[in-house]
Design a protein around this motif. Structure first.
Motif, PDB file in Angstrom:
ATOM      1  N   GLY A  53       0.815  -1.216   0.000  1.00 21.47           N
ATOM      2  CA  GLY A  53       0.000   0.000   0.000  1.00 21.47           C
ATOM      3  C   GLY A  53       0.848   1.264   0.000  1.00 21.47           C
ATOM      4  O   GLY A  53       0.370   2.344  -0.352  1.00 21.47           O
ATOM      5  N   VAL A  54       2.113   1.138   0.406  1.00 22.09           N
ATOM      6  CA  VAL A  54       3.027   2.288   0.413  1.00 22.09           C
ATOM      7  C   VAL A  54       3.057   2.977  -0.953  1.00 22.09           C
ATOM      8  O   VAL A  54       3.263   4.186  -1.042  1.00 22.09           O
ATOM      9  CB  VAL A  54       4.450   1.839   0.860  1.00 22.09           C
ATOM     10  N   ASN A  55       2.809   2.196  -2.002  1.00 21.33           N
ATOM     11  CA  ASN A  55       2.867   2.774  -3.356  1.00 21.33           C
ATOM     12  C   ASN A  55       1.546   3.381  -3.812  1.00 21.33           C
ATOM     13  O   ASN A  55       1.507   4.073  -4.828  1.00 21.33           O
ATOM     14  CB  ASN A  55       3.263   1.687  -4.363  1.00 21.33           C
ATOM     15  N   PHE A  56       0.464   3.095  -3.100  1.00 19.82           N
ATOM     16  CA  PHE A  56      -0.854   3.446  -3.645  1.00 19.82           C
ATOM     17  C   PHE A  56      -1.543   4.605  -2.917  1.00 19.82           C
ATOM     18  O   PHE A  56      -2.541   5.132  -3.398  1.00 19.82           O
ATOM     19  CB  PHE A  56      -1.778   2.213  -3.632  1.00 19.82           C
ATOM     20  N   LEU A  57      -1.055   4.942  -1.747  1.00 22.89           N
ATOM     21  CA  LEU A  57      -1.685   6.005  -0.964  1.00 22.89           C
ATOM     22  C   LEU A  57      -0.700   7.165  -0.855  1.00 22.89           C
ATOM     23  O   LEU A  57       0.418   6.982  -0.371  1.00 22.89           O
ATOM     24  CB  LEU A  57      -2.038   5.453   0.428  1.00 22.89           C
ATOM     25  N   LYS A  58      -1.126   8.348  -1.318  1.00 21.00           N
ATOM     26  CA  LYS A  58      -0.180   9.458  -1.425  1.00 21.00           C
ATOM     27  C   LYS A  58      -0.145  10.297  -0.147  1.00 21.00           C
ATOM     28  O   LYS A  58      -0.949  11.215   0.037  1.00 21.00           O
ATOM     29  CB  LYS A  58      -0.582  10.332  -2.618  1.00 21.00           C
ATOM     30  N   THR A  59       0.772   9.921   0.732  1.00 19.98           N
ATOM     31  CA  THR A  59       1.083  10.708   1.921  1.00 19.98           C
ATOM     32  C   THR A  59       2.593  10.557   2.071  1.00 19.98           C
ATOM     33  O   THR A  59       3.217   9.850   1.294  1.00 19.98           O
ATOM     34  CB  THR A  59       0.423  10.112   3.191  1.00 19.98           C
ATOM     35  N   TYR A  60       3.193  11.151   3.103  1.00 15.24           N
ATOM     36  CA  TYR A  60       4.559  10.738   3.421  1.00 15.24           C
ATOM     37  C   TYR A  60       4.469   9.294   3.895  1.00 15.24           C
ATOM     38  O   TYR A  60       3.483   8.885   4.536  1.00 15.24           O
ATOM     39  CB  TYR A  60       5.170  11.631   4.499  1.00 15.24           C
ATOM     40  N   ALA A  61       5.491   8.500   3.563  1.00 14.56           N
ATOM     41  CA  ALA A  61       5.397   7.073   3.890  1.00 14.56           C
ATOM     42  C   ALA A  61       6.770   6.487   4.146  1.00 14.56           C
ATOM     43  O   ALA A  61       7.778   7.020   3.691  1.00 14.56           O
ATOM     44  CB  ALA A  61       4.725   6.321   2.746  1.00 14.56           C
TER      45      ALA A  61
END
Ligand SMILES: Cc1ncc(C[n+]2csc(CCOP(=O)(O)OP(=O)(O)O)c2C)c(N)n1
Ligand code: SF4
Length: 285
Positions: A53-61
Protein backbone atom coordinates in the motif's frame (compact mmCIF):
# COMPACT_ATOMS: atom_id res chain seq x y z
CA UNK A 1 -8.80 17.74 -0.34
CA UNK A 2 -10.30 14.95 -2.45
CA UNK A 3 -9.55 11.23 -2.73
CA UNK A 4 -7.57 12.10 -5.85
CA UNK A 5 -5.15 14.12 -3.71
CA UNK A 6 -4.32 10.89 -1.85
CA UNK A 7 -3.97 8.77 -5.02
CA UNK A 8 -0.62 7.95 -6.60
CA UNK A 9 -0.02 7.09 -10.26
CA UNK A 10 0.58 3.42 -9.34
CA UNK A 11 -2.22 0.91 -9.86
CA UNK A 12 -2.65 -1.51 -6.92
CA UNK A 13 -1.02 -4.87 -7.62
CA UNK A 14 -3.18 -6.81 -5.14
CA UNK A 15 -5.13 -9.84 -6.41
CA UNK A 16 -8.60 -8.92 -7.77
CA UNK A 17 -11.07 -9.09 -4.86
CA UNK A 18 -8.41 -8.71 -2.13
CA UNK A 19 -9.67 -7.18 1.12
CA UNK A 20 -6.84 -4.63 0.98
CA UNK A 21 -8.84 -2.60 -1.56
CA UNK A 22 -11.59 -1.86 0.98
CA UNK A 23 -9.01 -0.68 3.51
CA UNK A 24 -7.33 1.60 0.97
CA UNK A 25 -10.65 3.17 -0.07
CA UNK A 26 -11.78 3.63 3.54
CA UNK A 27 -8.47 5.22 4.56
CA UNK A 28 -8.54 7.69 1.65
CA UNK A 29 -12.09 8.72 2.51
CA UNK A 30 -11.24 9.08 6.20
CA UNK A 31 -8.24 11.32 5.48
CA UNK A 32 -10.37 13.50 3.19
CA UNK A 33 -13.23 13.79 5.70
CA UNK A 34 -10.78 14.63 8.49
CA UNK A 35 -9.57 17.44 6.26
CA UNK A 36 -5.96 16.27 6.49
CA UNK A 37 -3.35 17.19 3.93
CA UNK A 38 -1.06 14.52 2.39
CA UNK A 39 2.03 16.40 3.60
CA UNK A 40 0.83 16.29 7.22
CA UNK A 41 0.24 12.53 7.26
CA UNK A 42 3.01 9.97 7.71
CA UNK A 43 2.16 6.30 7.25
CA UNK A 44 4.46 3.45 8.25
CA UNK A 45 3.98 0.17 6.40
CA UNK A 46 5.05 -3.32 7.37
CA UNK A 47 6.40 -5.90 4.95
CA UNK A 48 3.69 -7.94 3.26
CA UNK A 49 0.85 -7.57 0.76
CA UNK A 50 -0.56 -4.88 3.08
CA UNK A 51 2.80 -3.10 2.97
CA UNK A 52 2.56 -2.69 -0.78
CA UNK A 53 0.00 0.00 0.00
CA UNK A 54 3.03 2.29 0.41
CA UNK A 55 2.87 2.77 -3.36
CA UNK A 56 -0.85 3.45 -3.65
CA UNK A 57 -1.69 6.01 -0.96
CA UNK A 58 -0.18 9.46 -1.42
CA UNK A 59 1.08 10.71 1.92
CA UNK A 60 4.56 10.74 3.42
CA UNK A 61 5.40 7.07 3.89
CA UNK A 62 7.99 4.72 5.24
CA UNK A 63 8.29 1.07 4.19
CA UNK A 64 9.61 -0.42 7.38
CA UNK A 65 11.29 -3.75 8.19
CA UNK A 66 9.02 -6.74 8.87
CA UNK A 67 7.66 -6.33 12.43
CA UNK A 68 9.25 -2.92 12.97
CA UNK A 69 6.63 -0.49 11.69
CA UNK A 70 5.29 0.39 15.16
CA UNK A 71 8.58 1.44 16.84
CA UNK A 72 9.51 3.43 13.71
CA UNK A 73 6.18 5.25 13.94
CA UNK A 74 6.62 5.95 17.65
CA UNK A 75 10.03 7.51 16.92
CA UNK A 76 8.59 9.68 14.16
CA UNK A 77 5.76 10.90 16.37
CA UNK A 78 8.23 11.94 19.06
CA UNK A 79 10.35 13.77 16.48
CA UNK A 80 7.37 15.59 14.98
CA UNK A 81 4.27 15.51 17.15
CA UNK A 82 2.44 17.74 14.61
CA UNK A 83 2.18 14.88 12.11
CA UNK A 84 -0.73 12.44 11.93
CA UNK A 85 1.11 9.14 12.26
CA UNK A 86 -0.50 5.88 11.15
CA UNK A 87 0.80 2.31 10.86
CA UNK A 88 -0.60 -0.14 8.28
CA UNK A 89 0.75 -3.68 8.54
CA UNK A 90 -0.27 -7.34 8.37
CA UNK A 91 -1.26 -9.60 11.25
CA UNK A 92 1.93 -11.61 10.72
CA UNK A 93 3.98 -8.44 10.95
CA UNK A 94 2.21 -6.99 13.98
CA UNK A 95 1.14 -10.00 16.03
CA UNK A 96 4.08 -12.26 15.08
CA UNK A 97 7.49 -10.71 14.67
CA UNK A 98 6.37 -7.28 15.94
CA UNK A 99 4.24 -8.41 18.89
CA UNK A 100 6.49 -7.01 21.60
CA UNK A 101 6.47 -3.57 19.93
CA UNK A 102 2.67 -3.64 19.85
CA UNK A 103 2.46 -4.20 23.60
CA UNK A 104 5.16 -1.62 24.44
CA UNK A 105 3.50 1.05 22.27
CA UNK A 106 0.18 0.39 24.02
CA UNK A 107 1.88 0.84 27.41
CA UNK A 108 3.33 4.19 26.35
CA UNK A 109 0.06 5.33 24.72
CA UNK A 110 1.84 7.27 21.98
CA UNK A 111 -0.69 9.12 19.85
CA UNK A 112 -0.58 6.95 16.72
CA UNK A 113 -3.13 4.76 14.92
CA UNK A 114 -2.37 1.12 14.20
CA UNK A 115 -4.33 -0.51 11.35
CA UNK A 116 -3.75 -4.26 11.20
CA UNK A 117 -4.69 -5.96 7.91
CA UNK A 118 -5.82 -9.18 9.58
CA UNK A 119 -6.13 -11.88 6.91
CA UNK A 120 -5.08 -14.76 9.21
CA UNK A 121 -2.18 -15.65 6.88
CA UNK A 122 1.35 -14.65 5.94
CA UNK A 123 0.12 -13.86 2.45
CA UNK A 124 3.03 -12.24 0.62
CA UNK A 125 5.08 -15.35 1.40
CA UNK A 126 2.20 -17.43 -0.06
CA UNK A 127 -0.12 -18.38 2.76
CA UNK A 128 1.64 -19.76 5.82
CA UNK A 129 -0.22 -19.85 9.16
CA UNK A 130 -0.13 -16.54 11.08
CA UNK A 131 -0.77 -15.78 14.78
CA UNK A 132 -4.50 -15.22 14.19
CA UNK A 133 -5.06 -18.42 12.13
CA UNK A 134 -7.69 -20.63 13.78
CA UNK A 135 -6.52 -23.82 15.48
CA UNK A 136 -6.69 -26.87 13.23
CA UNK A 137 -6.54 -24.92 9.96
CA UNK A 138 -4.47 -26.61 7.26
CA UNK A 139 -2.16 -24.13 5.54
CA UNK A 140 1.02 -24.40 3.50
CA UNK A 141 3.11 -24.43 6.70
CA UNK A 142 0.62 -26.59 8.67
CA UNK A 143 -0.49 -29.30 6.21
CA UNK A 144 -2.00 -31.38 9.05
CA UNK A 145 -3.72 -28.43 10.72
CA UNK A 146 -2.39 -25.69 13.00
CA UNK A 147 -1.54 -26.94 16.50
CA UNK A 148 -1.41 -23.61 18.36
CA UNK A 149 -4.35 -21.61 19.70
CA UNK A 150 -4.91 -18.32 17.85
CA UNK A 151 -3.87 -15.02 19.39
CA UNK A 152 -6.80 -12.74 20.29
CA UNK A 153 -5.74 -9.17 19.37
CA UNK A 154 -8.78 -7.55 21.00
CA UNK A 155 -8.32 -9.26 24.38
CA UNK A 156 -4.55 -8.71 24.25
CA UNK A 157 -4.87 -5.00 23.47
CA UNK A 158 -7.44 -4.53 26.22
CA UNK A 159 -5.43 -6.33 28.86
CA UNK A 160 -2.28 -4.39 27.91
CA UNK A 161 -4.15 -1.11 28.54
CA UNK A 162 -4.93 0.08 25.01
CA UNK A 163 -7.02 3.26 25.11
CA UNK A 164 -8.86 2.64 21.81
CA UNK A 165 -9.64 -0.92 20.72
CA UNK A 166 -11.70 -1.55 17.59
CA UNK A 167 -12.35 -4.02 14.81
CA UNK A 168 -13.41 -3.34 11.23
CA UNK A 169 -14.19 -5.34 8.11
CA UNK A 170 -12.93 -4.41 4.68
CA UNK A 171 -16.26 -5.58 3.23
CA UNK A 172 -17.91 -2.67 5.05
CA UNK A 173 -15.79 0.21 3.82
CA UNK A 174 -18.20 2.95 4.92
CA UNK A 175 -18.18 1.75 8.51
CA UNK A 176 -14.42 1.25 8.29
CA UNK A 177 -14.01 4.85 7.16
CA UNK A 178 -15.85 6.04 10.29
CA UNK A 179 -13.73 3.73 12.44
CA UNK A 180 -10.53 5.16 10.94
CA UNK A 181 -11.80 8.70 11.59
CA UNK A 182 -12.55 7.88 15.23
CA UNK A 183 -9.21 6.10 15.70
CA UNK A 184 -7.16 8.90 14.13
CA UNK A 185 -9.04 11.52 16.17
CA UNK A 186 -8.42 9.58 19.42
CA UNK A 187 -5.64 11.05 21.58
CA UNK A 188 -3.47 8.02 22.28
CA UNK A 189 -2.62 4.64 20.79
CA UNK A 190 -5.57 3.38 18.75
CA UNK A 191 -5.93 -0.12 17.32
CA UNK A 192 -8.12 -0.93 14.31
CA UNK A 193 -7.87 -4.64 13.61
CA UNK A 194 -9.43 -5.11 10.16
CA UNK A 195 -10.75 -8.42 8.88
CA UNK A 196 -9.21 -8.40 5.42
CA UNK A 197 -10.09 -11.49 3.38
CA UNK A 198 -7.15 -12.88 1.41
CA UNK A 199 -8.97 -14.37 -1.57
CA UNK A 200 -5.91 -16.28 -2.74
CA UNK A 201 -4.54 -18.03 0.36
CA UNK A 202 -7.43 -18.12 2.82
CA UNK A 203 -10.50 -20.03 1.66
CA UNK A 204 -11.92 -20.21 5.20
CA UNK A 205 -12.33 -16.57 6.35
CA UNK A 206 -14.00 -15.28 3.18
CA UNK A 207 -16.27 -12.26 2.64
CA UNK A 208 -19.45 -14.43 2.99
CA UNK A 209 -17.99 -16.14 6.09
CA UNK A 210 -17.70 -12.76 7.81
CA UNK A 211 -21.03 -11.44 6.53
CA UNK A 212 -22.77 -14.48 8.09
CA UNK A 213 -21.25 -13.79 11.49
CA UNK A 214 -20.53 -10.10 12.07
CA UNK A 215 -22.67 -7.90 14.28
CA UNK A 216 -22.02 -4.20 14.77
CA UNK A 217 -21.38 -2.98 18.32
CA UNK A 218 -21.72 0.61 17.12
CA UNK A 219 -25.41 -0.01 16.37
CA UNK A 220 -26.08 -1.01 19.98
CA UNK A 221 -27.09 2.25 21.70
CA UNK A 222 -26.83 0.63 25.15
CA UNK A 223 -23.17 -0.34 24.65
CA UNK A 224 -20.77 1.87 26.64
CA UNK A 225 -17.31 2.34 25.18
CA UNK A 226 -15.69 3.07 28.55
CA UNK A 227 -16.87 -0.18 30.14
CA UNK A 228 -13.77 -2.39 30.30
CA UNK A 229 -15.60 -5.53 31.49
CA UNK A 230 -18.17 -5.27 28.67
CA UNK A 231 -15.40 -4.78 26.11
CA UNK A 232 -13.43 -7.74 27.43
CA UNK A 233 -16.53 -9.92 27.30
CA UNK A 234 -17.11 -8.92 23.66
CA UNK A 235 -13.46 -9.57 22.82
CA UNK A 236 -13.88 -13.25 23.73
CA UNK A 237 -16.83 -13.81 21.41
CA UNK A 238 -15.80 -15.84 18.37
CA UNK A 239 -17.79 -18.40 16.40
CA UNK A 240 -21.29 -18.21 15.01
CA UNK A 241 -21.34 -14.51 15.95
CA UNK A 242 -18.39 -12.09 15.90
CA UNK A 243 -18.54 -8.44 17.03
CA UNK A 244 -17.01 -5.51 15.20
CA UNK A 245 -16.92 -1.76 15.79
CA UNK A 246 -15.47 0.17 18.74
CA UNK A 247 -14.98 -2.19 21.68
CA UNK A 248 -13.37 0.25 24.07
CA UNK A 249 -12.27 3.87 24.34
CA UNK A 250 -10.99 5.59 27.44
CA UNK A 251 -8.47 8.41 27.15
CA UNK A 252 -5.41 8.76 29.37
CA UNK A 253 -2.23 10.84 29.10
CA UNK A 254 -0.14 10.13 26.03
CA UNK A 255 3.59 9.42 26.11
CA UNK A 256 4.14 12.83 24.49
CA UNK A 257 2.12 14.59 27.25
CA UNK A 258 4.53 13.28 29.85
CA UNK A 259 7.80 14.04 28.11
CA UNK A 260 8.86 17.57 29.18
CA UNK A 261 11.28 17.83 26.22
CA UNK A 262 8.28 17.80 23.87
CA UNK A 263 6.55 20.83 25.40
CA UNK A 264 6.25 23.68 22.92
CA UNK A 265 7.44 23.42 19.33
CA UNK A 266 7.73 19.96 17.77
CA UNK A 267 11.37 18.81 17.86
CA UNK A 268 11.53 18.78 14.05
CA UNK A 269 10.53 22.47 13.95
CA UNK A 270 13.19 23.73 16.35
CA UNK A 271 16.28 25.53 15.16
CA UNK A 272 19.50 23.58 15.50
CA UNK A 273 22.26 26.13 16.04
CA UNK A 274 25.88 25.45 15.15
CA UNK A 275 26.67 25.98 18.82
CA UNK A 276 24.54 23.18 20.21
CA UNK A 277 25.51 20.81 17.35
CA UNK A 278 29.15 21.28 18.31
CA UNK A 279 28.36 20.61 21.95
CA UNK A 280 26.59 17.40 20.94
CA UNK A 281 29.41 16.29 18.67
CA UNK A 282 31.91 16.89 21.45
CA UNK A 283 29.85 14.83 23.84
CA UNK A 284 29.94 11.81 21.51
CA UNK A 285 33.49 12.21 20.17
C1 LIG B 1 12.75 -9.81 9.22
C2 LIG B 1 11.95 -10.51 8.18
N1 LIG B 1 11.39 -11.71 8.45
C3 LIG B 1 10.65 -12.35 7.50
C4 LIG B 1 10.49 -11.78 6.27
C5 LIG B 1 9.71 -12.51 5.21
N2 LIG B 1 8.38 -12.01 5.03
C6 LIG B 1 8.10 -11.07 4.11
S1 LIG B 1 6.47 -10.75 3.98
C7 LIG B 1 6.14 -11.86 5.19
C8 LIG B 1 4.72 -12.18 5.57
C9 LIG B 1 3.85 -11.03 5.74
O1 LIG B 1 2.65 -11.45 6.33
P1 LIG B 1 1.72 -10.39 7.01
O2 LIG B 1 2.49 -9.49 7.87
O3 LIG B 1 0.58 -11.08 7.66
O4 LIG B 1 1.23 -9.51 5.79
P2 LIG B 1 0.33 -9.92 4.51
O5 LIG B 1 1.31 -10.32 3.43
O6 LIG B 1 -0.55 -11.04 4.91
O7 LIG B 1 -0.38 -8.66 4.21
C10 LIG B 1 7.28 -12.47 5.68
C11 LIG B 1 7.33 -13.49 6.74
C12 LIG B 1 11.06 -10.51 6.03
N3 LIG B 1 10.86 -9.86 4.89
N4 LIG B 1 11.79 -9.90 6.99
S1 SF4 C 1 -2.22 -12.83 -1.73
FE1 SF4 C 1 -4.03 -12.38 -0.51
S2 SF4 C 1 -3.53 -10.57 0.73
FE2 SF4 C 1 -2.04 -10.74 -0.93
S3 SF4 C 1 -2.84 -9.42 -2.55
FE3 SF4 C 1 -3.54 -11.51 -2.97
S4 SF4 C 1 -5.55 -11.65 -1.97
FE4 SF4 C 1 -4.52 -9.86 -1.12
Amino acid sequence: MTEQDFTTSYKPTWCPGCGNFGILIAMKKALVELNLKPENVLIFYGIGCSGNGVNFLKTYAWHSLHGRAVPSAVGAKLANKDLTVIVMAGDGDGYGEGLNHFIQAIRGNTNITYVVHDNQRYSLTTGQAAPTTSKGTPTKSTPNGLIEEPLNPMALALSAGCTFVSRGFSGKADHLKDLFKAAISHQGFSLVDVFQPCVTFNNVNTFPWYLDRLYNLDEDKTYRHDNFEAAYKQSLIWGKKIPYGIFYQKPRDTYEDNLPQLKGLALARRQLTARNINKLLKEFS
